[in-house]
Design an enzyme around this catalytic site. Structure first.
Site, PDB file in Angstrom:
ATOM      1  N   TYR A  37       0.849  -1.658  -0.079  1.00 18.05           N
ATOM      2  CA  TYR A  37       0.091   0.077   0.002  1.00 18.05           C
ATOM      3  C   TYR A  37       0.546   1.085   0.316  1.00 18.05           C
ATOM      4  O   TYR A  37       1.485   1.495   0.665  1.00 18.05           O
ATOM      5  CB  TYR A  37      -0.260   0.352   0.865  1.00 18.05           C
ATOM      6  CG  TYR A  37      -1.965  -0.840   0.963  1.00 18.05           C
ATOM      7  CD1 TYR A  37      -1.967  -1.979   0.209  1.00 18.05           C
ATOM      8  CD2 TYR A  37      -2.926  -1.490   2.592  1.00 18.05           C
ATOM      9  CE1 TYR A  37      -3.432  -2.239   0.090  1.00 18.05           C
ATOM     10  CE2 TYR A  37      -4.042  -1.602   2.781  1.00 18.05           C
ATOM     11  CZ  TYR A  37      -4.573  -2.913   1.279  1.00 18.05           C
ATOM     12  OH  TYR A  37      -5.251  -3.844   1.367  1.00 18.05           O
ATOM     13  N   ASN A  38       0.886   2.302  -1.307  1.00 16.16           N
ATOM     14  CA  ASN A  38       1.282   3.092  -1.065  1.00 16.16           C
ATOM     15  C   ASN A  38       3.302   3.570  -0.684  1.00 16.16           C
ATOM     16  O   ASN A  38       3.964   4.001  -0.774  1.00 16.16           O
ATOM     17  CB  ASN A  38       0.653   4.249  -0.353  1.00 16.16           C
ATOM     18  CG  ASN A  38      -1.055   4.334  -0.199  1.00 16.16           C
ATOM     19  OD1 ASN A  38      -1.289   4.235  -1.269  1.00 16.16           O
ATOM     20  ND2 ASN A  38      -1.549   4.056   0.903  1.00 16.16           N
TER      21      ASN A  38
END
Length: 228
Positions: free
Chosen positions: A52-53
């Protein structure tokens, strides 16, 4: 009734919070505010992922935890951009624990099904991590029902089990009701669904012209932006 508990023995909360937007649309201040609101409401389950990110979600969640992890269930996922080999899993888990600032991940998921790596290697590695205290519960995400059962059979041989499954599930995406939910009920696997509000679709916000992932993310636009 889920067997998943915090390190202090508190049962996992009925609702969980997904930190996918930490480090993306949620900055440090808003992330902290959302986290504190969840804890105040009795939520002890927080979910993130290695990918994530670019790791920002794990890192930001770790900054917020600050020694409170024994009272919470922290779930994260192995990388979804590489095979689930022993070396890849060990390296990724070490990095996730470093980002989160915790010694043990409560629920460690495979983020996707990997057809290239033998299940014996993948789940054997997860079992080793579990026996070493690096993870507490084994999870799978984005697995079909037959894949869950194949994995569970391998786990039984090495004296462990799949404890959690994370499928996509909401009022407009109900495919899991056909096979995945029955499999999980039969195998005593806790279901921790993702996208319960359909990227905001089910909040009704898009009918009033609000912006969100349906406009900003091609995957969500394809998944939830259909006229029907």
């Amino acid at each position: 009734m889920s067997r998943i508990q915090t390190k202090n023995g508190t049962p996992i909360s009925r609702l969980g919070f997904g930190a996918m937007q930490f480090g993306r649309t949620a900055d440090a201040r808003s992330a902290q505010e959302m986290f504190e609101a969840c804890v105040a409401a009795g939520i002890n389950h927080f979910d993130t992922a290695y990918s994530y990110n670019g790791g920002a979600s794990e890192h930001m969640l770790g900054q917020i935890l600050m020694g409170r992890s024994d009272d919470l269930i922290i779930g994260t996922k192995a990388p979804n951009d590489r095979p689930a080999t022993a070396d890849n899993l060990r390296a990724a888990l070490d990095e996730s624990r470093k980002r989160l600032g915790i010694g043990a991940v409560d629920i460690y998921y495979l983020h996707r099904f990997d057809a290239e790596t033998p299940f014996e290697e993948t789940f054997g590695t997860l079992a080793e991590m579990q026996s070493q205290g690096a993870i507490r519960y084994i999870g799978v995400s984005n697995f079909a029902a037959w894949q869950i059962m194949k994995a569970q059979a391998v786990c039984k041989v090495i004296d462990t089990q799949i404890d959690a499954c994370q499928p996509m599930y909401n009022l407009v995406k109900r495919q899991v009701e056909v096979e995945i939910l029955p499999v999980c009920a039969d195998q005593d696997i806790s279901v921790c669904p993702f996208s319960p509000l359909g990227g905001g679709l089910l909040t009704g916000k898009y009918t009033s012209g609000a912006e969100g992932r349906l406009q900003e993310d091609k995957v969500y636009a394809t998944r939830y932006g259909q006229p029907w």
